[in-house]
Motif scaffolding. Structure first.
Motif, PDB file in Angstrom:
ATOM      1  N   GLY A   1       5.009  -7.027  -6.451  1.00 47.48           N
ATOM      2  CA  GLY A   1       5.215  -5.866  -7.300  1.00 47.48           C
ATOM      3  C   GLY A   1       3.945  -5.257  -7.852  1.00 47.48           C
ATOM      4  N   ALA A   2       2.785  -5.685  -7.376  1.00 48.14           N
ATOM      5  CA  ALA A   2       1.518  -5.100  -7.830  1.00 48.14           C
ATOM      6  C   ALA A   2       1.561  -3.589  -7.648  1.00 48.14           C
ATOM      7  CB  ALA A   2       0.358  -5.701  -7.059  1.00 48.14           C
ATOM      8  N   SER A   3       1.187  -2.842  -8.708  1.00 47.85           N
ATOM      9  CA  SER A   3       1.337  -1.385  -8.649  1.00 47.85           C
ATOM     10  C   SER A   3       0.064  -0.615  -8.966  1.00 47.85           C
ATOM     11  CB  SER A   3       2.433  -0.936  -9.627  1.00 47.85           C
ATOM     12  OG  SER A   3       2.082  -1.271 -10.965  1.00 47.85           O
ATOM     13  N   THR A   4      -0.958  -1.280  -9.502  1.00 45.80           N
ATOM     14  CA  THR A   4      -2.169  -0.580  -9.910  1.00 45.80           C
ATOM     15  C   THR A   4      -3.393  -1.261  -9.316  1.00 45.80           C
ATOM     16  OG1 THR A   4      -1.172   0.107 -11.995  1.00 45.80           O
ATOM     17  CG2 THR A   4      -3.569   0.187 -11.866  1.00 45.80           C
TER      18      THR A   4
ATOM     19  N   LEU B   1      -9.914   1.981  -1.238  1.00 46.67           N
ATOM     20  CA  LEU B   1      -8.561   2.445  -1.567  1.00 46.67           C
ATOM     21  C   LEU B   1      -7.751   2.864  -0.343  1.00 46.67           C
ATOM     22  CD1 LEU B   1      -9.216   4.334  -4.921  1.00 46.67           C
ATOM     23  CD2 LEU B   1      -7.959   2.187  -4.601  1.00 46.67           C
ATOM     24  N   PRO B   2      -8.326   3.618   0.622  1.00 47.66           N
ATOM     25  CA  PRO B   2      -7.531   3.954   1.812  1.00 47.66           C
ATOM     26  C   PRO B   2      -6.977   2.734   2.538  1.00 47.66           C
ATOM     27  CG  PRO B   2      -9.452   5.368   1.702  1.00 47.66           C
ATOM     28  CD  PRO B   2      -9.607   4.344   0.615  1.00 47.66           C
ATOM     29  N   PHE B   3      -7.788   1.678   2.681  1.00 48.52           N
ATOM     30  CA  PHE B   3      -7.302   0.476   3.348  1.00 48.52           C
ATOM     31  C   PHE B   3      -6.266  -0.257   2.495  1.00 48.52           C
ATOM     32  CE2 PHE B   3     -11.111   0.769   6.110  1.00 48.52           C
ATOM     33  CZ  PHE B   3     -10.504   0.537   7.336  1.00 48.52           C
ATOM     34  N   LEU B   4      -6.483  -0.323   1.178  1.00 45.37           N
ATOM     35  CA  LEU B   4      -5.519  -0.975   0.298  1.00 45.37           C
ATOM     36  C   LEU B   4      -4.146  -0.324   0.396  1.00 45.37           C
ATOM     37  CD1 LEU B   4      -7.493  -1.668  -3.012  1.00 45.37           C
ATOM     38  CD2 LEU B   4      -6.505  -3.375  -1.487  1.00 45.37           C
ATOM     39  N   VAL B   5      -4.133   0.998   0.350  1.00 46.27           N
ATOM     40  CA  VAL B   5      -2.858   1.716   0.392  1.00 46.27           C
ATOM     41  C   VAL B   5      -2.163   1.508   1.738  1.00 46.27           C
ATOM     42  CG1 VAL B   5      -1.814   4.019   0.366  1.00 46.27           C
ATOM     43  CG2 VAL B   5      -3.547   3.412  -1.323  1.00 46.27           C
ATOM     44  N   ARG B   6      -2.956   1.340   2.806  1.00 48.20           N
ATOM     45  CA  ARG B   6      -2.357   1.144   4.125  1.00 48.20           C
ATOM     46  C   ARG B   6      -1.579  -0.165   4.191  1.00 48.20           C
ATOM     47  NH1 ARG B   6      -0.572   4.943   7.048  1.00 48.20           N
ATOM     48  NH2 ARG B   6      -0.179   4.264   9.181  1.00 48.20           N
ATOM     49  N   ARG B   7      -2.086  -1.205   3.544  1.00 44.04           N
ATOM     50  CA  ARG B   7      -1.408  -2.495   3.562  1.00 44.04           C
ATOM     51  C   ARG B   7      -0.479  -2.700   2.365  1.00 44.04           C
ATOM     52  NH1 ARG B   7      -2.078  -6.459   7.638  1.00 44.04           N
ATOM     53  NH2 ARG B   7      -2.605  -5.178   9.443  1.00 44.04           N
ATOM     54  N   LEU B   8      -0.711  -1.964   1.274  1.00 49.83           N
ATOM     55  CA  LEU B   8       0.143  -2.063   0.092  1.00 49.83           C
ATOM     56  C   LEU B   8       0.614  -0.660  -0.299  1.00 49.83           C
ATOM     57  CD1 LEU B   8      -1.887  -4.658  -2.017  1.00 49.83           C
ATOM     58  CD2 LEU B   8       0.276  -5.059  -0.830  1.00 49.83           C
ATOM     59  N   PRO B   9       1.513  -0.072   0.491  1.00 51.90           N
ATOM     60  CA  PRO B   9       1.948   1.299   0.216  1.00 51.90           C
ATOM     61  C   PRO B   9       2.684   1.452  -1.113  1.00 51.90           C
ATOM     62  CG  PRO B   9       3.325   0.294   1.920  1.00 51.90           C
ATOM     63  CD  PRO B   9       2.173  -0.630   1.689  1.00 51.90           C
ATOM     64  N   GLY B  10       3.106   0.328  -1.710  1.00 54.03           N
ATOM     65  CA  GLY B  10       3.805   0.394  -2.987  1.00 54.03           C
ATOM     66  C   GLY B  10       2.892   0.601  -4.182  1.00 54.03           C
TER      67      GLY B  10
ATOM     68  N   THR C   1     -15.312  -4.668   5.967  1.00 51.38           N
ATOM     69  CA  THR C   1     -15.263  -5.259   4.627  1.00 51.38           C
ATOM     70  C   THR C   1     -14.076  -4.741   3.813  1.00 51.38           C
ATOM     71  OG1 THR C   1     -17.660  -5.561   4.652  1.00 51.38           O
ATOM     72  CG2 THR C   1     -16.558  -5.679   2.513  1.00 51.38           C
ATOM     73  N   PRO C   2     -13.861  -3.417   3.699  1.00 46.23           N
ATOM     74  CA  PRO C   2     -12.664  -2.969   2.980  1.00 46.23           C
ATOM     75  C   PRO C   2     -11.373  -3.339   3.684  1.00 46.23           C
ATOM     76  CG  PRO C   2     -13.801  -1.096   3.963  1.00 46.23           C
ATOM     77  CD  PRO C   2     -14.709  -2.278   4.112  1.00 46.23           C
ATOM     78  N   ALA C   3     -11.416  -3.468   5.017  1.00 44.48           N
ATOM     79  CA  ALA C   3     -10.230  -3.932   5.733  1.00 44.48           C
ATOM     80  C   ALA C   3      -9.903  -5.365   5.322  1.00 44.48           C
ATOM     81  CB  ALA C   3     -10.448  -3.845   7.238  1.00 44.48           C
ATOM     82  N   ALA C   4     -10.930  -6.210   5.213  1.00 42.67           N
ATOM     83  CA  ALA C   4     -10.716  -7.587   4.775  1.00 42.67           C
ATOM     84  C   ALA C   4     -10.177  -7.633   3.351  1.00 42.67           C
ATOM     85  CB  ALA C   4     -12.016  -8.379   4.876  1.00 42.67           C
ATOM     86  N   SER C   5     -10.693  -6.762   2.478  1.00 44.11           N
ATOM     87  CA  SER C   5     -10.181  -6.708   1.103  1.00 44.11           C
ATOM     88  C   SER C   5      -8.702  -6.350   1.083  1.00 44.11           C
ATOM     89  CB  SER C   5     -10.974  -5.684   0.279  1.00 44.11           C
ATOM     90  OG  SER C   5     -12.304  -6.106   0.073  1.00 44.11           O
ATOM     91  N   ALA C   6      -8.301  -5.434   1.968  1.00 50.38           N
ATOM     92  CA  ALA C   6      -6.888  -5.054   2.039  1.00 50.38           C
ATOM     93  C   ALA C   6      -6.033  -6.222   2.521  1.00 50.38           C
ATOM     94  CB  ALA C   6      -6.720  -3.853   2.961  1.00 50.38           C
ATOM     95  N   LEU C   7      -6.546  -7.000   3.473  1.00 51.62           N
ATOM     96  CA  LEU C   7      -5.813  -8.170   3.952  1.00 51.62           C
ATOM     97  C   LEU C   7      -5.692  -9.218   2.842  1.00 51.62           C
ATOM     98  CD1 LEU C   7      -7.418  -8.531   7.494  1.00 51.62           C
ATOM     99  CD2 LEU C   7      -5.151  -7.614   6.954  1.00 51.62           C
ATOM    100  N   ILE C   8      -6.758  -9.398   2.073  1.00 49.70           N
ATOM    101  CA  ILE C   8      -6.720 -10.325   0.938  1.00 49.70           C
ATOM    102  C   ILE C   8      -5.680  -9.859  -0.076  1.00 49.70           C
ATOM    103  CG2 ILE C   8      -8.009 -11.195  -1.046  1.00 49.70           C
ATOM    104  CD1 ILE C   8     -10.543 -11.043   0.738  1.00 49.70           C
ATOM    105  N   ALA C   9      -5.704  -8.562  -0.381  1.00 49.91           N
ATOM    106  CA  ALA C   9      -4.764  -8.023  -1.367  1.00 49.91           C
ATOM    107  C   ALA C   9      -3.321  -8.199  -0.910  1.00 49.91           C
ATOM    108  CB  ALA C   9      -5.068  -6.547  -1.613  1.00 49.91           C
TER     109      ALA C   9
END
Length: 332
Positions: free
Chosen positions: A139-142, A156-165, A124-132
Motif C-alpha cells: 500500500g505504499a503511496s508516496t 521516479l519514472p522507473f518507480l512508477v513503472r513498477r509501482l503504479p499505485g 541504477t534507477p531500474a535497480a531502485s525500482a526493483l528494490i522498491a
C-alpha cells in the motif's frame, strides 16, 4: 591446428561514443526486464560478479574502480572502468569517465568498447525500482527522491513503472536545471503524472513511504533517521540519507553485501557496518525476503552490480551496431 590470433581473424574493435548512444531508443520495461534478469542469473549461478577493485590516492583527489563480470545468459564477458577526478569538490570542476569493454565468449571476438554513462544512468534507477517493488510496505503511496542529478532524473519514472499505485511523487533538490530534468523525464515517460517539488526535506521525508537518496556528495541536506515513518523504505544510491538510517533500520538490504564493504565505508560508525539481512538477487528469486514486517523500517544499499551493466550494455551495443553507429578500430 595452430591458434588463430585476433588479428589473423580480422578482429577489430567497434568504439561507440556517448553521443551515439544518446540517440538510441529504449523502453523502461525492457530496461527493467534486462536488469532484473541479470540479478536473477547471479542468484541462480549462471553469471559471475566479483567484487570491484578500488584505487584512491591519500589526498582523495580522485577515485577509480574496475569491475570484471560475466553474463552467462548472453555469453558476454566485460570489464567496466570508472574514474572520477575531484569527487569531493565542486561539480563543475569534476572529471568523470566510465567505459565498458564487451567480449563474446562464443565467438571469442570483441563486441564493443563503449561509453558507460547511459547504461549507468538507467541500470541504477531500474535497480531502485526493483528494490522498491520487493521491499516497500504493501500500500505504499508516496515516494520521495532526494537529489536531481543523473541518478535522480530517472528514479521516479522507473518507480512508477513498477509501482503504479504510487499517488504522490516528490523531488527535493537545489538545482533548477536538475528539477526541470526530473519533471521533463516524468512528462516523457508518464504524461499526466504530477511531481511535487519539495522545499522542506523533513516534512517530505516524514510523509514518504519510499525515500531514494540520489543526491551528490556536496548535497547540503540529508534525511535524518528519526524522520522516517514506520514501514518506510530508504534506498541509498549516492547521498541524501544519513547513515544512521542504516544503523537504526529493522531490516537491511543490499544489491551486494560484498560490494557494500568496498563502496559503503562512509556509512560505517566506528569502522563498523551492520550486517545485511538480504541481497536483491536472492530476494528476486524468492530465497530471501525483502522485509519481515509491514512496520519495519527497511534500508537498502543500491551499489549497482557489473552484471547489470554487462546485460544492458550488450543490449545497447547490439542496437547501436544494428544502426551502424560507432567507429571500427584495428587495435590488434
Amino acid at each position: 591446428m595452430p591458434a588463430i590470433h585476433a588479428a589473423e581473424a580480422g578482429a577489430s574493435l567497434r568504439v561507440i561514443s556517448k553521443r551515439e548512444l544518446a540517440s538510441l531508443r529504449y523502453e523502461l520495461d525492457e530496461v527493467l526486464q534486462v536488469v532484473q534478469g541479470a540479478y536473477r542469473a547471479v542468484a541462480e549461478g549462471r553469471s559471475a560478479n566479483p567484487a570491484k577493485l578500488t584505487v584512491k590516492p591519500p589526498d582523495g583527489r580522485c577515485v577509480a574502480y574496475a569491475m570484471l563480470g560475466r553474463d552467462g545468459d548472453r555469453g558476454t564477458v566485460a570489464v567496466k572502468t570508472s574514474y572520477k577526478h575531484g569527487p569531493e569538490g565542486d561539480k563543475a570542476d569534476q572529471r568523470y569517465y566510465t567505459t565498458l569493454s564487451l567480449y563474446d565468449e562464443h565467438t571469442g571476438l570483441p563486441i564493443a568498447l563503449m561509453d558507460c554513462s547511459l547504461v549507468g544512468s538507467l541500470r541504477t534507477p531500474a535497480a531502485s525500482a526493483l528494490i522498491a517493488q520487493a521491499c516497500a510496505r504493501p500500500g505504499a503511496s508516496t515516494a520521495l527522491v532526494v537529489g536531481c542529478g543523473v541518478q535522480g532524473t530517472m528514479a521516479l519514472p522507473f518507480l512508477v513503472r513498477r509501482l503504479p499505485g504510487l499517488q504522490r511523487l516528490i523531488v527535493h533538490g537545489h538545482h533548477v536545471a536538475g528539477i526541470d530534468a526530473v519533471l521533463s523525464a516524468m512528462h516523457q515517460h508518464h504524461p499526466g503524472r504530477q511531481v511535487e517539488v519539495s522545499h522542506d526535506l523533513r516534512r517530505a521525508a516524514q510523509e514518504a513511504d519510499i525515500v531514494v537518496g540520489a543526491a551528490g556528495p556536496a548535497s547540503p541536506e540529508a534525511v535524518d533517521a528519526s524522520w522516517l515513518r514506520p514501514g518506510a523504505l530508504c534506498i541509498l544510491v549516492g547521498y541524501g540519507i544519513d547513515r544512521q538510517a542504516l544503523h537504526r533500520a529493522d531490516w537491511r538490504v543490499a544489491t551486494s553485501a560484498e560490494q557494500m564493504q568496498v563502496t559503503g565505508t562512509d556509512l560505517a560508525v566506528d569502522g563498523v557496518l551492520p550486517a545485511i539481512n538480504a541481497e536483491l538477487p536472492q530476494i528476486l528469486v524468492g530465497t530471501q525476503p525483502g522485509r519481515r514486517d509491514d512496520h519495519h523500517r527497511v534500508f537498502a544499499y543500491n551499489s549497482g552490480m557489473v552484471v547489470t551493466d554487462i546485460a544492458l550494455g550488450r543490449l545497447m551495443a547490439e542496437r547501436a551496431l544494428a544502426q551502424g553507429l560507432g567507429r571500427e578500430v584495428a587495435l590488434w
